[in-house]
Design an enzyme around this catalytic site. Structure first.
Site, short mmCIF file in Angstrom:
data_model
loop_
_atom_site.label_atom_id
_atom_site.label_comp_id
_atom_site.label_asym_id
_atom_site.label_seq_id
_atom_site.Cartn_x
_atom_site.Cartn_y
_atom_site.Cartn_z
N LYS A 43 0.84 -1.20 0.00
CA LYS A 43 0.00 0.00 0.00
C LYS A 43 0.87 1.25 0.00
O LYS A 43 1.88 1.31 0.72
CB LYS A 43 -0.90 -0.01 1.26
CG LYS A 43 -1.63 1.30 1.56
CD LYS A 43 -2.73 1.63 0.55
CE LYS A 43 -3.37 3.00 0.84
NZ LYS A 43 -4.33 3.39 -0.22
N ASN A 67 -13.45 5.14 -5.33
CA ASN A 67 -12.87 5.19 -3.99
C ASN A 67 -12.31 6.57 -3.69
O ASN A 67 -11.84 7.28 -4.58
CB ASN A 67 -11.76 4.14 -3.82
CG ASN A 67 -10.41 4.65 -4.28
OD1 ASN A 67 -9.70 5.33 -3.53
ND2 ASN A 67 -10.03 4.34 -5.52
N GLY A 70 -8.08 8.07 0.86
CA GLY A 70 -7.35 9.10 1.60
C GLY A 70 -6.05 8.61 2.22
O GLY A 70 -5.64 9.09 3.27
N CYS A 127 -1.83 10.20 -6.44
CA CYS A 127 -2.96 9.97 -5.53
C CYS A 127 -3.96 11.12 -5.64
O CYS A 127 -3.62 12.27 -5.39
CB CYS A 127 -2.50 9.85 -4.08
SG CYS A 127 -3.92 9.73 -2.96
C1 DHB Z 1 -5.16 6.48 -2.52
C2 DHB Z 1 -5.68 6.44 -3.78
C3 DHB Z 1 -4.84 6.41 -4.85
O1 DHB Z 1 -5.31 6.36 -6.13
C4 DHB Z 1 -3.48 6.44 -4.66
O2 DHB Z 1 -2.66 6.43 -5.70
C5 DHB Z 1 -2.96 6.49 -3.38
C6 DHB Z 1 -3.81 6.50 -2.31
C7 DHB Z 1 -6.05 6.51 -1.38
O3 DHB Z 1 -7.09 7.17 -1.47
O4 DHB Z 1 -5.72 5.90 -0.35
#
Ligand code: DHB
Length: 308
Positions: A43, A67, A70, A127
């Site tokens: 992650k 989604n 965050g 992100c």
């Molecule tokens: C999250 C979403 C993303 O697309 C990413 O690249 C990193 C984090 C997220 O919302 O956690």
């Protein structure tokens, strides 16, 4: 034979998770290690642990998912410790890094360098879900400064996770910047299509709580955009590898990413919905399609998309 090599590592097959899916904690990561995936990625992490956005923050839809997580994560120390303990003879492992600032990324990169782990770094420049933090890769000057600084601090080849682009001038500009950095050995295309809005007609309500319902979409919605971005960077970055990500839920879709120029293929929404058993199914489906076409290795068709 689905085996391949990537950055001097051997992969049993080109399949892996997309960062963010099934890779938050020890239990999820262990499940990917035990799965048929050829590799996996942690992650996206930040300097400090984060709880992320309020729930609900992920919903599946008939055509994919939305989604706004965050960046919930256990903090880079957890993931660095995890990758330090991994058995790399089993399969390669990537570590995704998504600092909230250039300074945070440099602090993490210094520690990753000092740990001298075999994990392959994927620097997330895309992100879309942290309020007040624009996607770095949509600000070309910020992206250039980030890559210059990270390349100064880090000593190994690494990759970048890119958002989708939708204009040829943007493909040209982004690729030109990436090509200034030979240390950027691969480009992962694409992250979710950011800040979309999914609506439930019956309740006349958004599907997720953060950001008034706005979130990144994946799944069927994004496959053609993903293939375009894979092929655009494959054509423009001849000295780099491309990792495909977006809209993969069958072996045929894995094949299309590879044909467009991907060397590895990541699975996000479909992994979230089906679980880690999806990797054995995708590998079987890809092998069956290759057999039907008379292809023996990935090299027989990888990057060989024909134009009219
Ligand atoms: C999250 C979403 C993303 O697309 C990413 O690249 C990193 C984090 C997220 O919302 O956690």
């Amino acid at each position: 034979d689905l085996s391949t090599r990537f950055l001097d590592c051997a992969f049993a097959n080109p399949l892996m998770n997309a960062s963010g899916v099934w890779c938050y904690d020890q239990t999820e990561l262990d499940a990917l290690n035990l799965s048929a995936a050829g590799a996996y990625v942690t992650k996206s992490c930040t300097l400090e642990p984060r709880a992320g956005n309020p729930e609900p923050r992920y919903k599946a839809t008939p055509l994919g998912s939305i989604n706004s997580m965050g960046l919930p994560n256990l903090g880079y120390r957890f993931y660095l410790d995890y990758v330090a303990k991994h058995d790399y003879a089993r399969k390669p492992l990537f570590m995704s890094v998504a600092g909230l600032s250039l300074e945070d990324n440099l602090a993490m990169v210094r520690e990753i360098k000092a740990a001298n782990v075999p994990a392959i770094m994927e620097l997330n420049l895309s992100c879309p879900n942290v309020p007040g933090k624009p996607q770095i890769a949509y600000d070309f000057d910020a992206m250039d400064a980030m890559l210059a600084a990270v390349c100064r601090e880090y000593d190994k080849p690494f990759g970048v996770k890119m958002p989708p682009y939708f204009d040829i001038a943007h493909f040209d500009a982004a690729a030109e910047i990436l090509n200034r950095y030979p240390q950027v050995a691969f480009v992962t295309c694409i992250n979710s299509i950011g800040n979309a809005l999914a609506i439930d007609t019956e309740t006349e309500t958004v599907l997720i709580k953060p950001k008034d319902g706005f979130g990144g979409i994946g799944g069927d919605y994004v496959l053609p955009t993903a293939l375009a971005n894979v092929n655009a960077f494959f054509r423009r970055c001849p000295d780099k590898k491309v990792i495909g990500c977006g809209g993969v839920k069958t072996g045929e879709q894995v094949f299309q990413h590879l044909l467009a120029g991907a060397s590895l293929v990541q699975v996000g929404t479909a992994l979230q919905e089906e679980g880690p058993a999806i990797f054995a199914r995708l590998a079987d489906e890809l092998a069956a399609l290759m057999a039907k076409k008379g292809y023996k290795t990935l090299g027989d068709f990888q990057g060989k998309l024909k134009t009219l």
